[in-house]
Design a protein around this motif. Structure first.
Motif, mmCIF file in Angstrom:
data_model
loop_
_atom_site.group_PDB
_atom_site.id
_atom_site.type_symbol
_atom_site.label_atom_id
_atom_site.label_comp_id
_atom_site.label_asym_id
_atom_site.label_seq_id
_atom_site.Cartn_x
_atom_site.Cartn_y
_atom_site.Cartn_z
ATOM 1 N N ALA A 478 0.890 -1.107 -0.090
ATOM 2 C CA ALA A 478 0.002 -0.096 -0.206
ATOM 3 C C ALA A 478 1.024 1.307 0.034
ATOM 4 C CB ALA A 478 -0.884 0.100 1.231
ATOM 5 N N ARG A 479 0.505 2.429 -0.348
ATOM 6 C CA ARG A 479 0.983 3.635 -0.411
ATOM 7 C C ARG A 479 0.555 4.215 1.026
ATOM 8 N NH1 ARG A 479 0.479 8.940 -4.523
ATOM 9 N NH2 ARG A 479 2.263 10.240 -3.440
ATOM 10 N N TYR A 480 1.546 4.619 1.756
ATOM 11 C CA TYR A 480 1.500 4.888 3.044
ATOM 12 C C TYR A 480 1.206 6.329 3.191
ATOM 13 C CZ TYR A 480 1.970 5.002 8.081
ATOM 14 O OH TYR A 480 1.907 5.194 9.251
ATOM 15 N N GLY A 481 1.742 7.212 2.411
ATOM 16 C CA GLY A 481 1.418 8.545 2.133
ATOM 17 C C GLY A 481 2.746 9.017 1.542
ATOM 18 N N GLY A 482 2.509 10.147 0.524
ATOM 19 C CA GLY A 482 3.728 10.885 0.033
ATOM 20 C C GLY A 482 4.663 9.848 -0.633
ATOM 21 N N GLU A 483 5.808 9.870 -0.178
ATOM 22 C CA GLU A 483 6.725 8.935 -0.788
ATOM 23 C C GLU A 483 7.239 7.371 0.096
ATOM 24 O OE1 GLU A 483 9.342 12.064 1.062
ATOM 25 O OE2 GLU A 483 7.558 11.965 0.177
ATOM 26 N N GLU A 484 6.143 7.484 1.009
ATOM 27 C CA GLU A 484 6.346 6.196 1.840
ATOM 28 C C GLU A 484 5.204 5.111 1.269
ATOM 29 O OE1 GLU A 484 7.894 7.433 6.128
ATOM 30 O OE2 GLU A 484 5.635 7.765 5.773
ATOM 31 N N PHE A 485 6.019 3.868 1.395
ATOM 32 C CA PHE A 485 5.274 2.704 0.970
ATOM 33 C C PHE A 485 5.300 1.679 2.041
ATOM 34 C CE2 PHE A 485 6.415 4.995 -2.868
ATOM 35 C CZ PHE A 485 5.381 4.428 -3.599
ATOM 36 N N VAL A 486 4.052 0.850 2.281
ATOM 37 C CA VAL A 486 4.122 -0.193 3.350
ATOM 38 C C VAL A 486 3.866 -1.481 2.738
ATOM 39 C CG1 VAL A 486 3.520 1.177 5.270
ATOM 40 C CG2 VAL A 486 1.752 0.303 3.924
ATOM 41 N N ILE A 487 4.528 -2.741 3.241
ATOM 42 C CA ILE A 487 4.267 -4.035 2.922
ATOM 43 C C ILE A 487 3.965 -4.818 4.180
ATOM 44 C CG2 ILE A 487 5.328 -6.037 1.702
ATOM 45 C CD1 ILE A 487 7.675 -3.997 0.489
ATOM 46 N N LEU A 488 2.684 -5.480 4.301
ATOM 47 C CA LEU A 488 2.278 -6.415 5.229
ATOM 48 C C LEU A 488 2.494 -7.803 4.825
ATOM 49 C CD1 LEU A 488 1.364 -6.480 8.169
ATOM 50 C CD2 LEU A 488 -1.097 -6.381 7.105
ATOM 51 N N LEU A 489 3.092 -8.507 5.670
ATOM 52 C CA LEU A 489 3.513 -10.106 5.347
ATOM 53 C C LEU A 489 3.224 -10.813 6.308
ATOM 54 C CD1 LEU A 489 7.368 -9.260 4.205
ATOM 55 C CD2 LEU A 489 5.270 -9.626 2.544
ATOM 56 N N PRO A 490 1.919 -11.513 6.224
ATOM 57 C CA PRO A 490 1.345 -12.512 7.108
ATOM 58 C C PRO A 490 2.427 -13.725 7.333
ATOM 59 C CG PRO A 490 -0.229 -11.647 5.801
ATOM 60 C CD PRO A 490 0.924 -11.370 4.945
ATOM 61 N N GLU A 491 2.829 -14.266 8.453
ATOM 62 C CA GLU A 491 3.416 -15.521 8.720
ATOM 63 C C GLU A 491 4.992 -15.602 8.209
ATOM 64 O OE1 GLU A 491 2.217 -17.501 10.477
ATOM 65 O OE2 GLU A 491 0.097 -17.688 10.142
ATOM 66 N N ALA A 492 5.372 -14.343 7.826
ATOM 67 C CA ALA A 492 6.783 -14.068 7.441
ATOM 68 C C ALA A 492 7.592 -13.780 8.837
ATOM 69 C CB ALA A 492 6.986 -12.891 6.473
ATOM 70 N N THR A 493 8.903 -14.370 8.903
ATOM 71 C CA THR A 493 9.653 -14.050 10.034
ATOM 72 C C THR A 493 10.510 -12.652 9.852
ATOM 73 O OG1 THR A 493 11.757 -15.135 8.972
ATOM 74 C CG2 THR A 493 10.122 -16.524 10.407
ATOM 75 N N THR A 494 11.037 -12.140 10.775
ATOM 76 C CA THR A 494 11.851 -11.110 10.647
ATOM 77 C C THR A 494 13.028 -11.299 9.579
ATOM 78 O OG1 THR A 494 11.646 -10.621 12.850
ATOM 79 C CG2 THR A 494 13.325 -9.374 11.786
ATOM 80 N N LYS A 495 13.654 -12.245 9.472
ATOM 81 C CA LYS A 495 14.840 -12.633 8.392
ATOM 82 C C LYS A 495 14.009 -12.539 7.195
ATOM 83 C CE LYS A 495 18.322 -15.830 7.233
ATOM 84 N NZ LYS A 495 18.996 -17.089 7.799
#
Length: 572
Positions: A478-495
């Motif tokens: 998703a576009r978070y705002g301005g030049e920022e974007f977000v990515i949500l990853l279900p069941e993904a580890t930090t690595k």
């Protein structure tokens, strides 16, 4: 109920009929022959009356009732057991022919024939054992009347007991036998019992004229009741159509509208195959739903023109078609209709006088659809066309409200809803983990200042495209705002989230962005970089806002302050 009877039981029924009924009729003729002076024309008259009664079941309170017994009583008292058996067997044949049994239901013919043979034989033997005689004299009262009444009562009770036995043993039905059908049949049978005795007495005095005198009014009443019942049924269907129309209008998704529409139709009509076909703007037919034997199957691709095939015929004429047997439609090329289909109903889906689609229903039964139902299905198709149009507008408006108009990514409103939903799944232990990536373009303001805001928009669109290609189905972008974007990853580890962010970072830093709408007016190639922050739950956050806050902190503290163009994970 026919479908619940397996093939072994059907074969056993045919075999039992062969062993009992033909030999039983021969033995009955031997031991209980008809009178020598019997009038064949009178017998034909009784057979005709019984056939008329069998072909016109009386519909009472929606329940079909086949009132054969009053005729069989008169025949039995007048001519004896053998003629009564023949009359009833002919009536059974006429009745089941009237019902237009499908191939899989043909076993009902020997089953009912066997049932009435047993009832006739046992009732006749009971009558004889009580001292009953053929052509009894009722004028003196006394025993002949009571014996005849006992015969009629035993006949009915035995008939019901055998039906109950077949229901449990043959059809394996667990439904209560003493329902509405039983009550209405019992009431009407008891009411019509006297007709049998009246017919017997009239025939003794008036012979063939009695058949006309009794049969005419009965047939007229039966026809009037059937016409009245059919009107009631149509009115009930119209009420149902209005209710279904309201239910369709309440649906907000096209798939939900289609599913509900076909579900309601299946509850009203015998449907083995259903096809919903849409007319597209380029005048092409596209199948949008295909159901066979209650199962939704992948849609078939087919090329169909106006006035070609069943769908094309409905499309071209704008009028419904109804076929009772395969012979009636086999000359029409229809690639999507199964070979074992017999009855077919095709109805256009109209809106503002324009055909929006076609509904094709098919059944393996012959003559499964009545003409009187065409208007009902036509009304439902109109409701469906309007409901689909409204749902499509709603989906389009909803999609636009949840998408960034520039990048076509989901916007923050949509992302926030998904984030809360996924975090609730995490709290309910339906998810084990959740990872979030936030990225921000480095020095994006200088891109706008140097090349213009149109070029900045080009960078945002291309960046969104690169992120979507890399993430794919693994998460929500998703576009978070301005030049920022977000990515949500279900069941993904930090690595795993870190590795994905690093892959995206490299794709941004390594491949230049092409600008065609810059203020210089020339095609330019520029390089940009982005910084990334990562947080995960439940390790880093106990709620959705904390997850966002910690990923944002990782972005600015761990990546931006450390020199940009890098990936940083949240550290407590």
């Amino acid at each position: 109920m026919e479908l619940s009877v397996n093939s072994k039981v059907k074969k056993a029924i045919f075999l039992l009929w062969l062993l009992l009924v033909p030999p039983g009729l021969v033995l009955t003729y031997t031991f209980f022959p008809p009178q020598a002076d019997i009038n064949i024309l009178d017998i034909i008259g009784f057979l005709a009356l019984a056939s008329i009664v069998a072909s016109m079941p009386m519909i009472i309170n929606g329940t079909p009732v086949f009132l054969i017994q009053w005729v069989s009583i008169a025949v039995f008292l007048r001519y004896g057991l053998f003629v009564e058996m023949i009359t009833v067997q002919v009536s059974v044949l006429v009745l089941l022919l009237k019902l237009k049994l499908p191939k899989e239901g043909l076993f009902r013919l020997p089953l009912n024939s066997l049932m009435f043979f047993i009832v006739s034989l046992c009732s006749g033997l009971v009558y004889v054992s009580m001292g009953g005689k053929i052509e009894p004299n009722f004028d003196d009262g006394g025993n002949p009347i009571w014996i005849a009444l006992a015969y009629a009562f035993f006949y009915y009770v035995l008939h019901q007991l055998i039906i109950m036995f077949f229901q449990r043993v043959v059809y394996k039905s667990k439904e209560s036998y003493f329902g509405k059908d039983f009550v209405w049949e019992s009431i009407t049978t008891m009411i019509t019992f006297p007709l049998g005795f009246v017919l017997y007495k009239l025939h003794l005095d008036m012979e063939s004229s009695a058949l006309i005198l009794m049969g005419g009014p009965f047939a007229s009443v039966a026809l009037l009741l059937r016409a009245f019942s059919r009107t009631q049924v149509i009115n009930e269907y119209l009420q149902k159509a209005a209710e279904i129309g309201h239910q369709l209008a309440e649906q907000s998704k096209v798939n939900e509208v289609t599913d509900l529409f076909l579900q309601k139709l299946s509850g009203m009509l015998p449907i083995d195959y259903a096809f919903v076909i849409e007319v597209q703007e380029n005048d092409q037919l596209v199948m949008v739903r295909r159901i066979e034997n209650g199962t939704v199957l992948p849609n078939r691709q087919f090329a169909m023109k106006k006035n070609q095939g069943i769908s094309g015929t409905v499309w071209g004429t704008g009028k419904p078609v109804l076929f009772g047997t395969k012979k009636e439609w086999s000359h029409i090329v229809s690639s999507h209709v199964p070979d074992d289909a017999e009855s077919i109903l095709g109805v256009p889906m109209m809106k503002n006088g324009k055909t929006m689609g076609i509904l094709v229903l098919a059944s393996r039964r012959k003559r499964a659809y009545e003409k009187s139902l065409l208007i009902i299905v036509d009304i439902l198709c109109s409701h469906y066309a309007i409901a689909v149009e409204n749902a499509r507008h709603y989906e389009q408006a909803k999609e636009e409200s949840e998408r960034c108009s520039l990048t076509r990514l989901h916007n923050y409103r949509y992302f926030e809803r998904v984030l809360n939903r996924e975090f609730n799944l995490l709290l309910q232990h339906s998810r084990e983990r959740l990872a979030l990536i936030i990225l921000d373009i480095d020095h994006f303001k200088s891109v706008n200042d140097t090349y213009g805001h149109q070029s900045g928009n080009e960078v945002l669109r291309e960046l969104a495209s690169r992120i979507e290609r890399i993430v794919g189905e693994a998460g929500t972008v998703a576009r978070y705002g301005g030049e920022e974007f977000v990515i949500l990853l279900p069941e993904a580890t930090t690595k795993e989230a870190y590795n994905l962010a690093e892959l995206i970072r490299q794709s941004i830093a390594s491949w230049p962005f092409i600008l065609t709408e810059n203020i210089e007016g020339e095609k330019l190639s520029i390089k940009i970089t982005a910084s990334f922050g990562i947080a995960s739950a439940p390790n880093d956050a106990d709620d959705a806002l904390a997850l966002l806050r910690h990923a944002d902190r990782a972005l600015y503290v761990g990546a931006k302050r450390a020199g940009r163009n890098r990936v940083a994970a949240y550290v407590k």
